[in-house]
Design an enzyme around this catalytic site. Sequence first.
Site, short mmCIF file in Angstrom:
data_model
loop_
_atom_site.label_atom_id
_atom_site.label_comp_id
_atom_site.label_asym_id
_atom_site.label_seq_id
_atom_site.Cartn_x
_atom_site.Cartn_y
_atom_site.Cartn_z
N CYS A 113 -13.61 -80.58 72.90
CA CYS A 113 -14.30 -79.72 73.86
C CYS A 113 -14.53 -80.49 75.17
O CYS A 113 -13.58 -80.89 75.82
CB CYS A 113 -15.58 -79.17 73.26
SG CYS A 113 -16.23 -77.74 74.17
N HIS A 127 -13.42 -76.27 68.99
CA HIS A 127 -14.17 -77.10 68.05
C HIS A 127 -13.48 -77.08 66.68
O HIS A 127 -13.72 -76.16 65.89
CB HIS A 127 -15.61 -76.58 67.92
CG HIS A 127 -16.44 -76.84 69.12
ND1 HIS A 127 -17.16 -78.01 69.28
CD2 HIS A 127 -16.65 -76.11 70.23
CE1 HIS A 127 -17.79 -77.98 70.44
NE2 HIS A 127 -17.50 -76.83 71.04
N GLU A 138 -14.13 -78.78 64.17
CA GLU A 138 -15.14 -78.92 63.12
C GLU A 138 -15.82 -77.59 62.79
O GLU A 138 -16.51 -77.48 61.78
CB GLU A 138 -16.19 -79.97 63.54
CG GLU A 138 -17.20 -79.53 64.58
CD GLU A 138 -16.72 -79.56 66.02
OE1 GLU A 138 -17.57 -79.37 66.92
OE2 GLU A 138 -15.50 -79.75 66.26
#
Length: 196
Positions: free
Chosen positions: A76, A176, A178
């Site tokens: 990001c 993202h 994750e």
Amino acid sequence: MIAIINTGCANINSVRFAFERLGVKPEVIIDPAKLAHFDRAILPGVGHAKVAMERLTALGWDAAINDYQKPLMGICLGMQLLCDSTEEGNISCLGKIPGDVSALDVKGLTAPHMGWNNLTHCVKHPLTANISRNDQVYFVHSFAHSVNDTTLAQGEYGQCFSAIVAKDNYAGMQFHPERSAKVGATLLQNFVNWTL
């Protein structure tokens, strides 16, 4: 071993937990001198680019990242800080990924770009292994890197932009991973497997 660089400008735990779900135990580091001892590193980031870049420089991370010769990936805002410059605060960045970051032209769509969106135009690379066109990942951003020779995958929200980039040992993901479920886990595993 994987280092997660903690500059105070990111949600470190979500990144750490994502690697732990893969069976990888990363170490969060706050001392730039320790970076060279790790096999690979993650530069996460959220917030305003100018504030984050000033913090990186004040803490000495700019020099440590510049000298790092092993795989390092920005996530990001971390990806944007690896680029040449950004319109967000009109500042020079780390210059590891050629190209500039500018405000997304959302063409009347809701800003910021937030939510699930497709990856398109995936270039064959170790970081995009087992990723196909139209796989979806989770974005939260208002600024983006323009598409150029470092672009491995694109996103589109009002305009096309770089979703994944790589140059030498440096890489970045605008979204993202994750928070991107199975596709994100695949991408993080690809980073773990990436050899130069």
